[in-house]
Design a protein around this motif. Structure first.
Motif, PDB file in Angstrom:
ATOM      1  N   GLY A  27       0.790  -1.222   0.000  1.00 50.00           N
ATOM      2  CA  GLY A  27       0.000   0.000   0.000  1.00 50.00           C
ATOM      3  C   GLY A  27       0.820   1.269   0.000  1.00 50.00           C
ATOM      4  N   ALA A  28       2.001   1.223   0.625  1.00 51.15           N
ATOM      5  CA  ALA A  28       2.787   2.452   0.796  1.00 51.15           C
ATOM      6  C   ALA A  28       4.091   2.485   0.013  1.00 51.15           C
ATOM      7  CB  ALA A  28       3.088   2.662   2.285  1.00 51.15           C
ATOM      8  N   PHE A  29       4.670   1.314  -0.275  1.00 50.37           N
ATOM      9  CA  PHE A  29       6.004   1.309  -0.869  1.00 50.37           C
ATOM     10  C   PHE A  29       6.064   0.713  -2.275  1.00 50.37           C
ATOM     11  CE2 PHE A  29       6.623   1.126   3.764  1.00 50.37           C
ATOM     12  CZ  PHE A  29       7.402   2.265   3.941  1.00 50.37           C
ATOM     13  N   TRP A  30       5.134  -0.150  -2.614  1.00 52.11           N
ATOM     14  CA  TRP A  30       5.173  -0.826  -3.911  1.00 52.11           C
ATOM     15  C   TRP A  30       4.417   0.003  -4.943  1.00 52.11           C
ATOM     16  CZ3 TRP A  30       8.140  -4.354  -5.944  1.00 52.11           C
ATOM     17  CH2 TRP A  30       7.746  -5.044  -7.084  1.00 52.11           C
ATOM     18  N   SER A  31       5.122   0.473  -5.959  1.00 55.36           N
ATOM     19  CA  SER A  31       4.491   1.310  -6.985  1.00 55.36           C
ATOM     20  C   SER A  31       4.728   0.696  -8.362  1.00 55.36           C
ATOM     21  CB  SER A  31       5.046   2.734  -6.929  1.00 55.36           C
ATOM     22  OG  SER A  31       6.470   2.723  -7.030  1.00 55.36           O
ATOM     23  N   PHE A  32       4.100  -0.435  -8.606  1.00 54.17           N
ATOM     24  CA  PHE A  32       4.267  -1.135  -9.883  1.00 54.17           C
ATOM     25  C   PHE A  32       3.672  -0.303 -11.019  1.00 54.17           C
ATOM     26  CE2 PHE A  32       3.019  -4.318 -13.095  1.00 54.17           C
ATOM     27  CZ  PHE A  32       4.259  -4.925 -13.302  1.00 54.17           C
ATOM     28  N   PRO A  33       4.421  -0.078 -12.109  1.00 57.57           N
ATOM     29  CA  PRO A  33       3.925   0.770 -13.213  1.00 57.57           C
ATOM     30  C   PRO A  33       2.906   0.030 -14.082  1.00 57.57           C
ATOM     31  CG  PRO A  33       6.089  -0.099 -13.755  1.00 57.57           C
ATOM     32  CD  PRO A  33       5.796  -0.559 -12.350  1.00 57.57           C
ATOM     33  N   THR A  34       1.671  -0.004 -13.664  1.00 56.27           N
ATOM     34  CA  THR A  34       0.640  -0.776 -14.361  1.00 56.27           C
ATOM     35  C   THR A  34       0.364  -0.266 -15.775  1.00 56.27           C
ATOM     36  OG1 THR A  34      -1.039   0.612 -13.291  1.00 56.27           O
ATOM     37  CG2 THR A  34      -0.505  -1.485 -12.233  1.00 56.27           C
ATOM     38  N   ASP A  35       0.580   1.010 -16.007  1.00 55.57           N
ATOM     39  CA  ASP A  35       0.285   1.590 -17.328  1.00 55.57           C
ATOM     40  C   ASP A  35       1.494   1.560 -18.273  1.00 55.57           C
ATOM     41  OD1 ASP A  35      -2.303   2.184 -16.508  1.00 55.57           O
ATOM     42  OD2 ASP A  35      -1.707   4.133 -15.692  1.00 55.57           O
ATOM     43  N   ALA A  36       2.617   1.041 -17.818  1.00 54.32           N
ATOM     44  CA  ALA A  36       3.824   1.017 -18.646  1.00 54.32           C
ATOM     45  C   ALA A  36       3.786  -0.163 -19.619  1.00 54.32           C
ATOM     46  CB  ALA A  36       5.059   0.928 -17.763  1.00 54.32           C
ATOM     47  N   ASP A  37       4.706  -0.175 -20.570  1.00 50.79           N
ATOM     48  CA  ASP A  37       4.782  -1.308 -21.492  1.00 50.79           C
ATOM     49  C   ASP A  37       5.574  -2.444 -20.835  1.00 50.79           C
ATOM     50  OD1 ASP A  37       7.524  -0.713 -21.688  1.00 50.79           O
ATOM     51  OD2 ASP A  37       7.249   0.474 -23.510  1.00 50.79           O
ATOM     52  N   SER A  38       5.664  -3.573 -21.543  1.00 50.36           N
ATOM     53  CA  SER A  38       6.291  -4.765 -20.975  1.00 50.36           C
ATOM     54  C   SER A  38       7.750  -4.544 -20.594  1.00 50.36           C
ATOM     55  CB  SER A  38       6.191  -5.933 -21.971  1.00 50.36           C
ATOM     56  OG  SER A  38       4.846  -6.265 -22.220  1.00 50.36           O
ATOM     57  N   VAL A  39       8.479  -3.828 -21.445  1.00 47.59           N
ATOM     58  CA  VAL A  39       9.895  -3.577 -21.176  1.00 47.59           C
ATOM     59  C   VAL A  39      10.056  -2.793 -19.885  1.00 47.59           C
ATOM     60  CG1 VAL A  39      11.986  -2.445 -21.993  1.00 47.59           C
ATOM     61  CG2 VAL A  39      10.526  -3.676 -23.619  1.00 47.59           C
ATOM     62  N   GLN A  40       9.247  -1.762 -19.689  1.00 41.21           N
ATOM     63  CA  GLN A  40       9.335  -0.936 -18.483  1.00 41.21           C
ATOM     64  C   GLN A  40       8.906  -1.714 -17.233  1.00 41.21           C
ATOM     65  OE1 GLN A  40       6.793   2.195 -20.024  1.00 41.21           O
ATOM     66  NE2 GLN A  40       8.532   3.609 -20.218  1.00 41.21           N
ATOM     67  N   LYS A  41       7.886  -2.541 -17.394  1.00 36.55           N
ATOM     68  CA  LYS A  41       7.426  -3.341 -16.252  1.00 36.55           C
ATOM     69  C   LYS A  41       8.511  -4.299 -15.797  1.00 36.55           C
ATOM     70  CE  LYS A  41       2.470  -3.159 -17.242  1.00 36.55           C
ATOM     71  NZ  LYS A  41       1.266  -3.910 -17.694  1.00 36.55           N
ATOM     72  N   PHE A  42       9.162  -4.968 -16.749  1.00 38.12           N
ATOM     73  CA  PHE A  42      10.206  -5.916 -16.365  1.00 38.12           C
ATOM     74  C   PHE A  42      11.456  -5.199 -15.861  1.00 38.12           C
ATOM     75  CE2 PHE A  42       7.852  -9.175 -18.839  1.00 38.12           C
ATOM     76  CZ  PHE A  42       7.794 -10.132 -17.835  1.00 38.12           C
ATOM     77  N   ALA A  43      11.690  -4.005 -16.341  1.00 39.16           N
ATOM     78  CA  ALA A  43      12.802  -3.223 -15.804  1.00 39.16           C
ATOM     79  C   ALA A  43      12.554  -2.906 -14.332  1.00 39.16           C
ATOM     80  CB  ALA A  43      12.969  -1.932 -16.602  1.00 39.16           C
ATOM     81  N   PHE A  44      11.310  -2.580 -14.015  1.00 38.48           N
ATOM     82  CA  PHE A  44      10.932  -2.316 -12.626  1.00 38.48           C
ATOM     83  C   PHE A  44      11.061  -3.582 -11.786  1.00 38.48           C
ATOM     84  CE2 PHE A  44       7.814  -2.266  -9.200  1.00 38.48           C
ATOM     85  CZ  PHE A  44       8.077  -1.047  -8.582  1.00 38.48           C
ATOM     86  N   LEU A  45      10.568  -4.719 -12.303  1.00 41.78           N
ATOM     87  CA  LEU A  45      10.650  -5.982 -11.566  1.00 41.78           C
ATOM     88  C   LEU A  45      12.100  -6.411 -11.359  1.00 41.78           C
ATOM     89  CD1 LEU A  45       7.722  -7.985 -13.223  1.00 41.78           C
ATOM     90  CD2 LEU A  45       7.801  -7.099 -10.886  1.00 41.78           C
ATOM     91  N   ALA A  46      12.940  -6.228 -12.387  1.00 49.07           N
ATOM     92  CA  ALA A  46      14.346  -6.596 -12.262  1.00 49.07           C
ATOM     93  C   ALA A  46      15.039  -5.744 -11.201  1.00 49.07           C
ATOM     94  CB  ALA A  46      15.048  -6.433 -13.616  1.00 49.07           C
ATOM     95  N   GLU A  47      14.696  -4.467 -11.172  1.00 50.42           N
ATOM     96  CA  GLU A  47      15.300  -3.557 -10.206  1.00 50.42           C
ATOM     97  C   GLU A  47      14.879  -3.893  -8.784  1.00 50.42           C
ATOM     98  OE1 GLU A  47      15.415   1.273  -9.248  1.00 50.42           O
ATOM     99  OE2 GLU A  47      14.473   0.510 -11.083  1.00 50.42           O
ATOM    100  N   ASN A  48      13.663  -4.437  -8.638  1.00 49.94           N
ATOM    101  CA  ASN A  48      13.117  -4.713  -7.306  1.00 49.94           C
ATOM    102  C   ASN A  48      12.978  -6.212  -7.031  1.00 49.94           C
ATOM    103  OD1 ASN A  48      12.092  -1.883  -6.183  1.00 49.94           O
ATOM    104  ND2 ASN A  48      11.595  -1.957  -8.367  1.00 49.94           N
ATOM    105  N   GLN A  49      13.695  -7.039  -7.784  1.00 50.08           N
ATOM    106  CA  GLN A  49      13.547  -8.489  -7.648  1.00 50.08           C
ATOM    107  C   GLN A  49      13.883  -8.982  -6.244  1.00 50.08           C
ATOM    108  OE1 GLN A  49      15.972 -10.861 -10.278  1.00 50.08           O
ATOM    109  NE2 GLN A  49      14.970 -12.785  -9.702  1.00 50.08           N
ATOM    110  N   ILE A  50      14.975  -8.491  -5.685  1.00 53.11           N
ATOM    111  CA  ILE A  50      15.409  -8.981  -4.378  1.00 53.11           C
ATOM    112  C   ILE A  50      14.380  -8.660  -3.300  1.00 53.11           C
ATOM    113  CG2 ILE A  50      17.136  -8.749  -2.552  1.00 53.11           C
ATOM    114  CD1 ILE A  50      19.224  -8.292  -4.705  1.00 53.11           C
ATOM    115  N   ILE A  51      13.924  -7.410  -3.243  1.00 49.37           N
ATOM    116  CA  ILE A  51      12.966  -7.031  -2.210  1.00 49.37           C
ATOM    117  C   ILE A  51      11.637  -7.746  -2.409  1.00 49.37           C
ATOM    118  CG2 ILE A  51      12.226  -4.976  -3.498  1.00 49.37           C
ATOM    119  CD1 ILE A  51      12.373  -5.432   0.348  1.00 49.37           C
ATOM    120  N   LEU A  52      11.220  -7.912  -3.680  1.00 47.72           N
ATOM    121  CA  LEU A  52       9.957  -8.611  -3.931  1.00 47.72           C
ATOM    122  C   LEU A  52      10.073 -10.079  -3.552  1.00 47.72           C
ATOM    123  CD1 LEU A  52       7.081  -8.581  -4.969  1.00 47.72           C
ATOM    124  CD2 LEU A  52       7.953  -8.901  -7.296  1.00 47.72           C
ATOM    125  N   SER A  53      11.212 -10.690  -3.817  1.00 52.63           N
ATOM    126  CA  SER A  53      11.424 -12.092  -3.455  1.00 52.63           C
ATOM    127  C   SER A  53      11.399 -12.267  -1.937  1.00 52.63           C
ATOM    128  CB  SER A  53      12.754 -12.594  -4.020  1.00 52.63           C
ATOM    129  OG  SER A  53      12.741 -12.581  -5.430  1.00 52.63           O
TER     130      SER A  53
END
Length: 214
Positions: A27-53
């Motif tokens: 609710g407060a820290f996770w800001s997944f770019p829902t409106d971005a394209d696939s490349v941008q979404k995976f760039a976000f996931l790759a950047e935050n993979q450790i914390i999300l895991s």
């Protein structure tokens, strides 16, 4: 027996803490770019993979491990006065443990696989990620039927056996019913179940600790 009840009470409180932590994080820290394209979404996931895991591990795997202890503690408490209902409730509790742990493991392995594929084919990787996410949601993220059945049945068993307070048990019936209703895919039901379980886990935990001390 008393030691197990104390451990069970602490486990219930930890379950509530994990729920609250998950709500706060997303609710407060996770800001997944829902409106971005696939490349941008995976760039976000790759950047935050450790914390999300880590969050997935805590929210699913650790939650499931602690839940296993709580399921055992409640069964030991209820089995004398309500043996049949307690056994049936425990079956659903154990199944829920397995589903929750499996959800976390699938989420983390799936995230890693999708990120690896995204370097070659982002669109295909997004299709894979959505499929994995649907499996995780079906097992333990967005469908709480099994957990609801566990809470509902153990609340019936506690009422029948005169364990815990009636108010706690009636509240457990409400929580369990909402959990079962999450079979209908509505976010509001999942949110109500999550919030009410925070209250239920906390209430249950302190009740088990107080009764153990007395």
């Amino acid at each position: 027996m008393n030691k197990l009840q104390k451990i069970g009470g602490v486990s219930a409180i930890f379950e509530a803490i994990i729920y609250v932590s998950a709500f706060v994080f997303f609710g407060a820290f996770w800001s997944f770019p829902t409106d971005a394209d696939s490349v941008q979404k995976f760039a976000f996931l790759a950047e935050n993979q450790i914390i999300l895991s880590i969050v997935n591990f805590i929210m699913y795997v650790l939650f499931g491990i602690i839940l296993a202890v709580l399921v055992l503690a409640i069964h030991e408490r209820l089995k004398s006065n309500s043996p049949t209902l307690s056994q049936i409730a425990s079956i659903f509790g154990v199944v829920w443990v397995g589903l929750v742990i499996a959800s976390g493991m699938i989420a983390n392995i799936g995230l890693s696989a999708a990120l690896e594929l995204s370097t070659k084919d982002p669109e295909q990787a997004m299709t894979v990620w959505r499929a994995i996410y649907s499996v995780v949601e079906g097992l333990g993220g967005g469908n709480e039927v099994v957990g609801g059945l566990w809470v509902l049945l153990l609340s019936f068993a506690a009422l029948k056996g005169g364990e815990f307070s009636k108010r706690l048990n009636y509240f457990g019936l409400f929580v369990g019913t909402v959990g079962i209703l999450t079979v209908y895919p509505a976010d509001v039901l999942t949110e109500i179940f999550g919030v009410s379980q925070i209250v239920w886990f906390s209430w249950l935990g302190f009740t088990m600790l107080r009764s153990n001390q007395s």
